[in-house]
Design an enzyme around this catalytic site. Sequence first.
Site, PDB file in Angstrom:
ATOM      1  N   ARG A 229      39.998  45.887  46.024  1.00 40.83           N
ATOM      2  CA  ARG A 229      37.887  45.624  46.757  1.00 40.83           C
ATOM      3  C   ARG A 229      38.189  46.837  46.755  1.00 40.83           C
ATOM      4  O   ARG A 229      39.087  48.259  47.364  1.00 40.83           O
ATOM      5  CB  ARG A 229      38.116  44.874  47.702  1.00 40.83           C
ATOM      6  N   LYS A 254      40.738  42.337  53.457  1.00 43.02           N
ATOM      7  CA  LYS A 254      40.093  40.982  53.560  1.00 43.02           C
ATOM      8  C   LYS A 254      41.339  39.640  55.097  1.00 43.02           C
ATOM      9  O   LYS A 254      42.089  39.345  53.981  1.00 43.02           O
ATOM     10  CB  LYS A 254      39.965  39.839  52.925  1.00 43.02           C
ATOM     11  N   HIS A 318      34.127  44.505  41.321  1.00 42.51           N
ATOM     12  CA  HIS A 318      35.196  44.186  41.468  1.00 42.51           C
ATOM     13  C   HIS A 318      35.246  43.489  39.472  1.00 42.51           C
ATOM     14  O   HIS A 318      36.519  42.909  39.574  1.00 42.51           O
ATOM     15  CB  HIS A 318      34.605  42.382  41.883  1.00 42.51           C
ATOM     16  N   ARG A 321      39.183  45.187  38.685  1.00 41.15           N
ATOM     17  CA  ARG A 321      39.943  43.648  40.336  1.00 41.15           C
ATOM     18  C   ARG A 321      40.029  42.824  39.214  1.00 41.15           C
ATOM     19  O   ARG A 321      41.400  42.145  38.868  1.00 41.15           O
ATOM     20  CB  ARG A 321      39.682  43.881  40.937  1.00 41.15           C
ATOM     21  N   HIS A 344      45.219  37.329  48.429  1.00 37.44           N
ATOM     22  CA  HIS A 344      44.518  35.948  48.513  1.00 37.44           C
ATOM     23  C   HIS A 344      45.312  35.126  49.380  1.00 37.44           C
ATOM     24  O   HIS A 344      46.534  34.999  48.807  1.00 37.44           O
ATOM     25  CB  HIS A 344      44.328  35.326  46.577  1.00 37.44           C
ATOM     26  N   TYR A 353      42.408  33.021  37.375  1.00 40.51           N
ATOM     27  CA  TYR A 353      42.762  34.252  36.119  1.00 40.51           C
ATOM     28  C   TYR A 353      43.842  33.750  35.007  1.00 40.51           C
ATOM     29  O   TYR A 353      43.920  34.443  33.739  1.00 40.51           O
ATOM     30  CB  TYR A 353      43.273  35.454  36.635  1.00 40.51           C
TER      31      TYR A 353
END
Length: 393
Positions: A229, A254, A318, A321, A344, A353
């Site tokens: 990120r 995150k 992003h 990414r 994640h 994805y």
Amino acid sequence: MEKPTIIFSTAYHKKEQVLLVGFRYNQELKEYIKRFSGITWSTTLRSFYVPFSKQTTNLLFEYLRKKDYYIDYSALKTAKNAQETSNNKKYISETNVERLDQFRNYLKGQRLSQSTVDTYTTFITLLLRYLKDTPLAELDNEKIRLFVEDTLGKKHYGISTHRQLISAIKHFSELFNETKIVGLDLKRPKKSKILPGVLSQQEVIDMLRATANLKHRATLALLYSSGMRISEVIQLELRHIDMDRNQILIKQAKGRKDRVVMLAKSFVPLLSNYVTTYRPKKYFVEGMGGSYYSPTSIRAFLKRSCKTAGITKKVTPHTLRHSYATHLIENGVGLRHVQELLGHSKPETTMIYTHVAQKDLLAIKSPLDIAVSKLSKTDKGQRYISLSRNLKR
């Protein structure tokens, strides 16, 4: 030689709000700025400045852009948001100001990110303004429902913002349980299932080749090659890049989780060249005085690189990414591994994805291709049917 970034910020000088023009020393830029009408050097502020106004700011911005200087005005946005928050507080009672401070501290105690704390506090500020002097003991489900409808209706919030608003109110009701909010059923709208935009691998290479500045090219290459990120790249310390093991350690990303991502072998020569040339001291990419680099700057030079490369898609950090994750899946990397690399917490987040990856889709033939192929085989003496002309009967 790379042109210095110019930073706009505000301050009060001689009882007047002024626009400060900061930059790393550069004689050419200094002489150019001195020619702008009304600009003054302040020994006290150690900066050039002009009286602050929207018109003057725009004129100075255009003046500097004529010479292709990059202006970082993120500090002006921060100052504007702080001023708006301050103005909002003027319209609520002292008691509610105290509640607002309690709420902010409560959110911090929940170990929420600073961004989430700021967002939720802004929503509750709107709620307290809406309630005016209504005692919390009279705050019930109906008043909350009316507030949500009124707020969303006037401000045209998107679905993600709507969901954040609902979460903020739920946290507020948990803290102040003297309200009459009982079994509040504020349904969060379902997230929009929008497929992320991605670049092709060729477009990524074209973008990097179009980035002439070494520092910019290294930053964009790291964003794509690691799937990090933008906040993670900005906060990445040099000591967390392990060139011997081809790994990068991302600390407290995150969700307050550490994770390890790959260091692409093809990126190592570029990394070495960049570090040798720019000599960053602590962070991989540094701003003035060794501070965090501006995310606004990264977005700006990414946009310029894409324009130079002839890429017409809307591209953000992003997007790189998204492209990284999609290309991994297209190259046969398992979903579980991609989830770990992206950081994640839920596999469902990574699964989007699989809808973008085209490895299997590209193997499917269009029924038009099949029809033309069959017709070509039955039409003796003709090996290929062209749709660009009429077929003979």
